[in-house]
Each structure stands twice: as C-alpha cells, then as structure tokens.
Design a protein around this motif. Structure first.
Motif, short mmCIF file in Angstrom:
data_model
loop_
_atom_site.label_atom_id
_atom_site.label_comp_id
_atom_site.label_asym_id
_atom_site.label_seq_id
_atom_site.Cartn_x
_atom_site.Cartn_y
_atom_site.Cartn_z
N ALA A 50 0.63 7.02 2.97
CA ALA A 50 0.11 8.39 3.07
C ALA A 50 0.21 8.91 4.50
N GLU A 51 -0.08 8.03 5.45
CA GLU A 51 0.02 8.42 6.86
C GLU A 51 1.47 8.76 7.22
N ASP A 55 3.83 9.82 5.06
CA ASP A 55 4.09 11.11 4.41
C ASP A 55 3.61 12.27 5.28
N ARG A 90 11.32 12.95 3.34
CA ARG A 90 10.44 12.00 2.65
C ARG A 90 11.17 11.35 1.48
N ARG A 119 13.59 2.07 -1.56
CA ARG A 119 13.87 1.46 -2.87
C ARG A 119 15.12 0.60 -2.80
N GLN A 120 16.15 1.15 -2.15
CA GLN A 120 17.41 0.43 -2.04
C GLN A 120 17.23 -0.88 -1.24
N ARG A 148 14.48 -2.54 -0.86
CA ARG A 148 13.72 -3.50 -1.66
C ARG A 148 14.61 -4.15 -2.72
N ARG A 149 15.45 -3.34 -3.33
CA ARG A 149 16.36 -3.88 -4.35
C ARG A 149 17.24 -4.96 -3.75
N ALA A 150 17.76 -4.66 -2.56
CA ALA A 150 18.64 -5.62 -1.90
C ALA A 150 17.87 -6.86 -1.47
N SER A 158 15.02 -8.02 -2.48
CA SER A 158 14.46 -8.81 -3.59
C SER A 158 15.49 -9.81 -4.09
N ASP A 180 6.83 -6.89 -4.85
CA ASP A 180 6.31 -6.41 -6.13
C ASP A 180 5.03 -5.59 -5.95
N LEU A 185 4.49 -3.39 -3.67
CA LEU A 185 4.73 -2.03 -3.16
C LEU A 185 4.85 -1.07 -4.33
N GLY A 186 4.66 0.22 -4.07
CA GLY A 186 4.72 1.20 -5.15
C GLY A 186 6.12 1.41 -5.69
N ALA A 187 6.26 2.39 -6.55
CA ALA A 187 7.54 2.61 -7.23
C ALA A 187 8.66 2.93 -6.24
#
Lengths: 246, 284, 226
Positions: free
Chosen positions: C83-84, C86, C95, C103-104, C106-108, C110, C119, C121-123
C-alpha cells in the motif's frame, strides 16, 4: 500460490516464421475453421505495434477477450526462446480465465529464419514461409524450416506472380526436413486449408492421448567465427542469450 | 470538538516561529458548518472569509465554513518555522484559501525555513484546500511538509503548486512532502525536490526544464468502486486514478500561468462538482 | 542469517538475463524520448540521475524493506508495504507495470529457486517486493538487494538507449561508470530506510515520468512496453 495451471492445460501451439509470411492469416484460418470444434485462445507477440492483435480482433475469428497481446520490447525472438516468462504467463492466464481450453495458439513476433519457440513455452510449433520470400528459402534450411513440427509454405497461389516453382520449393523443403511434413497452403484453396485443419486435429489428438513428444527445433546450427574462436554461437548478434547446446 | 495544539517551541531571536490552529464543526442545525477554533499566530493570519474566485465542490453552497490564510507579507525566511494544524470536524465543510502566493526567501543568517501542516478530516466531512502557489526564490532553503489523515467517508480536494524561482531566477533548494492517509492506510505520498542540491530534478524523469509543477488530489468515497480513468490530456499533464477512491492530476509547465491552465483543464475533465467555476478570470 | 553469503546469488538476481521479462521495458526512457525530452547524451545523463534519485531509490528502499521483513519472517507487513508503494506511484500505468513485472519475477523465481514466501504474496505483488523476497530466500542482505535494483534500473534504461536514441554505447556506459558512487550511496540510504517503518520509506516523486508513462500506453507505435 503460483501462476501455473496444470489442471486445465491446453495444447500450446506456436506459429513462427519471418515477418510478412502470413502467420496472423494462418492463425485466423485455424480459428475460423476450428472454433466450433475446439475451445481456442490466441496470444500474439508484437514488435512495436499491436497490429497483429488488431488484425485478429477485427477479423472477428474469436471473441476479442480470447486474443491477447504480449509486448516484446523489440526482441521477439527473446520472448519465445530465451525468456518466455511473459508468453508463458499469458498462456497460463488464458487457460485459467477460459478453462477448459483445448488449444492456445502463440504467434511469434516475426523475426528471421532462426527464431523458434522454446519447448518450455509450446508443445508443438509450425513454421510459416511464403513463396513471395523466394523459392530458395526452404533450401537454405535453419532450425524452424528443418525441425518444426510442420512447415507451411504459404500463399502458393502467388507462385506464378513471383516466379517461384511451388512444387520445387515444396520438394526442397521436404528434402531439408528429411521427410517431416510440409504443407503448401493458400487460403483461396479449400483443400489446402482442410489439410492444415487435419494436421491441427492430429497433433491435438496425439497430444491429448499422450503420444506426442515435443521436439525442440533448436537454435541455429553451431558455427565458428574463426580458427582460434571455439565459442559456439546460437545466433549472430549481441543480445543476451542462452546456449542450450553447450 | 477538542483539537490538540502543536507544542510551542521557544521563540528564537532572529527566527519566526508560528503555530496556528483552525477547526470547523457542523452547527446545531445539522447543515451549516462553522469555524469552531481559529488561532492566528504571528505571520500566520487566519480570517473567516467569503468565496474568493474559483473553488470546486462547494459551488453555490452557502453553508460551508470559509477561511483564508495570509502568511505574512513575505516569507517564510530562512530559519523560520511555521506550523498550521487543521481539523475538519465530522460532517462539516471547510474551505481554506490563501490571500496570496507564498514567497519563500533565504534568511539573513541562512538556515532552512520550514512549514508544516497537520490536517485531519473526520467522518462525513469535506475539505477544500485551494492555496495559491509557493514560489521558491533564489537561494531559499525551504521544507514544506503536509500530512493529512482523512476518514474513509470524508471528501477532499486540494491543489498544490510550486514555482521554481521568481521571473528569470534560478530557485533555491525546495523540498515538499504531501502524505495522505485514509483510515490510517497510505493513499498518496510524494516528495518533491528541486534546486541546486536536488540532483537529477532537471532530468526528463522528474521536472526537466519546467518552471512550475503542481497537482490536484481529490478523494471521494463515491469512487470506492473505481476512480475516473487515466487521461493524459496534455503533453505535460495527466489525470490518473490512485490505488483507492481518489485521483491525482499532475502537471508540469513552463510557468505559473501555464500550470494553472493545465490544472483547470484537469478539473474540467473530472467534471461535475469538481469543476472550479471561473469568475471571468482564467483559472484564478 | 547475516546476509554475508551469496555474492554469486546477488549477481544471479541482478543479471538482466534472468528470464523474467524485463527486456520488454525501457525504464521510462522511450516515453521520455518520444516526448522529446531526451535527445542527447547530457539529457540522457540527467534522465538517468533523476530516475535513480526518484523511482530507483523507491524501488531500492522497498526491495530492501521486503528483504528485511522476509528475512525476519514478518510477511504480515507485506500488504502495508504494498500500500505504501502504491501511494508513491501516482501513475496507474506505472503501478500496473510494477505489478506485472512482479508477477513475472515471481513466476520465474518460483521455478528457479522455489520458496514458500512467494505463495504468501498477493495475486500481483509489486516487482520490488518480489525482488526483496527473492533476495531473502537467497540469504542476501537488504543493502545487496537495494544495490541490485539500482543497477537494474540503470541497466534497463541503458540497454534501451541503444534502441531508441542515436548513441555510442561507450558513452552510455561512461555515464553508468560516473554514476557508480551515486548508486552505492543510494543503496546505503535505501538499506537504512528499510530498517524503519514502512510509512517512512523514501517517497521522491517523478512527475514527468508519471505523465509520460500514461502517454506511452496510448501510443500507436512503441518498441518498449514502458
């Protein structure tokens, strides 16, 4: 939580080939012919516009939300080979959002003859050439031409106009591919379109029953710069890249 | 409603220290807002006022409490320390305007000038803060610190404009921070620095060769399900939704007049009650 | 854990070849060039310095903070950190891009180096937050992470410079060399801030970058996504 969606995985089918050979048109044809038979999605890779996405959306071959664009930062080959994360996530997102999908088509941004899809991204790939690019292109070979699951020689109706002997070009391609399938295609010749659809049906069938083995066409054949340079290059430019053969 | 006063520092011989307080509340009729506390201090002169020029949100309303602020004749000067505490009580509407632009100047003995604003906007309240620009004069060294906590069902709009030097003048060091929290969570937090010690502020990522920079922030619980969409309506300005029921209009311009025009255009795009009606004068 | 280990792991994370999609972005350089605000090498240097002092410092401080909290196992602080962050990015487009890159990454990561913290972390977590969590999983220190992000911030834009400007690559890297001590200083500043509360993390704004990013999204022709 990860972004992987194993439960509703579709057949991921790559469409590669140089710029202007008709990749978008091939995808539009597949969608138009097979959308009632299979649940389809499309991911396009754009170089510096969203032209391909716009083309497919305006063609009306699929609902717009089933066509998504990935921006490749002027590196279309990277997006399908060295760093597939953006494309992989676009495919996974689509499989999740429209589950269950049968086939997701991934269109490469269009590059040179050496760009092929990583097996980490697609299960099978077709490589598209066209007669207007010259009759000797097929003979020159390269990973996509030699080892893609299917080589499409597109726009064969233009052969006479560009002084290309289509039969000769197909024969050259078949020789370069050691008998792997070559399809001469024109969207104006229904029998060729039917043959394309049959190939897609067959590859989906073998993928679904587990008999399909993904192959990696691989990068360009290793070559040497000089007698003292034993460094093997996958392709000859300065972009960061992996060396899967090393 | 009780408003705590900021601590009173000991006055210093050459430096002006001022602590002013302003609060509004909803009157007994449940409609009309009134000033419940007003304490001027030294150069910070607060006066109840009547509508002055353009102001959004409250157009034609006569039941808002209106106050204007005059920050002395010139200043703050280097070493001065001003603070203003504002409390917009539940359900009340407070409109705060400036009498004139604020010119920040270097002090005789050097040192940093400082102005702090600590603002609380309670449930159901509306706060309209429509100050005039802050002009950072040559060799000034000023820090402007604004903290706002707004209740989840309160509304607010504020404008901030900073001018990089008087006409033809290179500005001194200027640093501002505007931090808005809503229900205790961060909503908007931006620091701005320019002047000789702000490396890269003249780069194309920050201010480039601009002479004026400003923004408008609007918060409205009606946007809980989505603030208005982004609109980069000029090469030097954009309206963007924040990560909450709020928008920011950011503008970078050659001078104060061009900046004001850009901000007014941004409000026009926002439309509705947010438009600051013009009284014949462009954007005044 | 003292974060002493992992110099090699730091190089892994800060290498532009990490397959997480960063190559599609110019770090705001293409939008600035399109707007006509960067036309020569001195413009480019001012752009890079201004960017490191603003967006670079924010990303560094937030990645360092995420690293610090992940190392302490205090993942419950991550939503407030998000939030901070953002609140420090007025442009909705920037943003969105930060979360897409997150996301990318994290995908990499992971797949590259799995860790249960991903896991949690948010969406769509912000990129610096994922970077901080990745750093902690590799036993890197907050300062290491801050330095890696600052390096990446410069490297992305420098690599893009060759594509969107007429430049001599040696001149571009000369700028990066001149900026080296600045990056060290900013990394120290970010790491110090990461020890404190999230609300006090640096918040330097970059108004022109925000405005240009929104224009870029609407451009018909662009090489880079941002």
């Amino acid at each position: 939580m990860t972004d992987e969606t194993k439960s509703h995985r579709a057949l991921r089918l790559g469409v590669a080939g140089p710029v202007g050979t008709g990749k978008s048109s091939v995808i539009a044809t597949i969608c138009r012919q097979l959308r009632d038979e299979f649940a389809l999605g499309v991911v396009t890779n754009d170089i510096y516009t969203d032209e391909d996405t716009r083309f497919l959306k305006s063609a009306g071959v699929l609902p717009e939300e089933r066509i998504r664009a990935v921006e490749t930062g002027a590196c279309p080959h990277t997006a399908i080979r060295d760093d597939v994360t953006m494309n992989l996530m676009a495919v996974e997102d689509m499989e999740r959002d429209f589950a269950p999908l049968d086939i997701v088509l991934v269109e490469s941004g269009g590059d040179n003859l050496t760009a092929t899809f990583s097996p980490a991204l697609v299960d099978a790939q077709l490589f598209v050439l066209d007669v207007a690019g010259g009759g000797d292109v097929a003979r020159k070979g390269g990973p996509g031409i030699a080892r893609a699951d299917l080589l499409v020689i597109n726009k064969i109706d233009l052969g006479p106009h560009v002084d290309v002997d289509v039969d000769r070009m197909v024969a050259d391609a078949e020789a370069a591919r050691h008998g792997a399938p070559v399809l001469a295609l024109s969207r104006h010749r229904p029998e060729t379109v039917a043959a394309l659809c049959d190939w897609v049906r067959a590859i989906h069938g073998s993928w679904a029953n587990g008999s399909h083995t993904p192959i990696d066409p691989g990068p360009m054949a290793p070559h040497h710069h000089g007698p003292k340079d034993d460094h093997t290059h996958a392709h000859g430019h300065s972009h960061p890249h992996h060396h899967p053969h090393d | 409603m009780f408003v705590s006063s900021p601590p009173e520092p000991a006055p210093h011989a050459n430096h002006m220290v001022a602590r002013a307080v302003l609060a509004s509340e909803l009157g007994p009729d449940g409609r009309r807002s009134r000033v419940s506390r007003l304490r001027s201090d030294g150069p910070l002169v607060l006066r109840p006022s009547h509508p002055k020029g353009a102001e959004p949100l409250t157009h034609r309303r006569t039941d808002a409490a209106r106050v204007s602020l005059a920050a002395g004749t010139a200043g703050p000067l280097g070493g001065d320390d001003y603070a203003l505490s504002i409390h917009v009580g539940a359900g009340s509407t407070l409109v705060l305007q400036d009498v004139a632009a604020m010119l920040v100047l270097p002090g005789a003995g050097g040192g940093r000038s400082r102005m702090s604003l600590d603002i609380r906007v309670d449930d159901g309240a509306t706060f309209v803060w429509w100050p005039e620009p802050i002009i950072a004069a040559h060799r000034c060294d000023h820090t402007h610190d604004i903290r706002i906590e707004i209740a989840p069902d309160a509304r607010m709009i504020l404008r901030e404009e900073a001018i990089l030097g008087r006409h033809g003048e290179v500005p001194g060091n200027f640093a501002s921070r505007l931090r808005i929290t809503r229900g205790g969570a961060a909503l908007y937090d931006q620091r701005l620095r320019f002047g000789p010690s702000a490396a890269g502020a003249d780069g194309a990522a920050v201010l480039g060769d601009a002479g004026a920079v400003g923004s408008i922030i609007a918060v409205d619980p009606a946007w809980e399900r989505g603030a208005p969409p982004a609109d980069p309506y000029d090469r030097g300005a954009a309206l963007t939704p924040l990560a909450g029921p709020a928008i920011a209009i950011g503008a970078v311009a050659a001078d104060s007049l061009a900046l004001r025009r850009l901000l007014v255009r941004g409000l026009d795009i926002l439309g509705g009650p947010w438009i600051a009606r013009h009284n014949g004068k462009d954007g005044s | 854990m003292d974060g002493a280990g992992g110099s090699a792991a730091l190089l892994l994370l800060s290498d532009g070849r990490l397959p997480a999609g960063g190559y599609a972005h110019s770090g705001g350089l293409e939008p600035a060039v399109t707007a006509g605000r960067v036309t020569d090498m001195s413009d480019l240097e001012r752009f890079l310095v201004g960017r490191e002092e603003t967006a670079g410092l924010i990303a560094a401080a937030f990645s360092a903070a995420a690293c610090e909290r992940s190392r302490r196992g205090e993942l419950f602080e991550i939503p407030a950190l998000e939030a901070e962050l953002d609140a420090r990015i007025p442009s909705s487009e920037l943003r969105r891009i930060s979360r897409e890159l997150g996301r990318q990454l994290r995908r990499a990561m992971s797949a590259v180096h799995p860790h249960p913290h991903y896991d949690a972390l948010g969406a769509a977590p912000h990129q610096p937050v994922v970077m901080g969590v990745a750093a902690a999983s590799l036993d890197l220190s907050p300062r290491d992470m801050a330095l890696a992000i600052l390096h990446e911030t410069n490297a992305d834009a420098a690599a893009a410079a060759a594509k969107v400007l007429r430049v001599d690559p040696f001149d571009v890297h000369a700028i990066l060399a001149r900026m080296a001590t600045r990056l060290d200083r900013l990394a120290g500043e970010a790491a110090r801030a990461a020890q404190g509360p999230s609300a006090d993390l640096p918040a330097p704004g970059s108004p022109l970058a925000d405005i240009a990013a929104e224009h870029h999204r609407r451009a018909d022709v662009r090489l880079f996504a941002s």
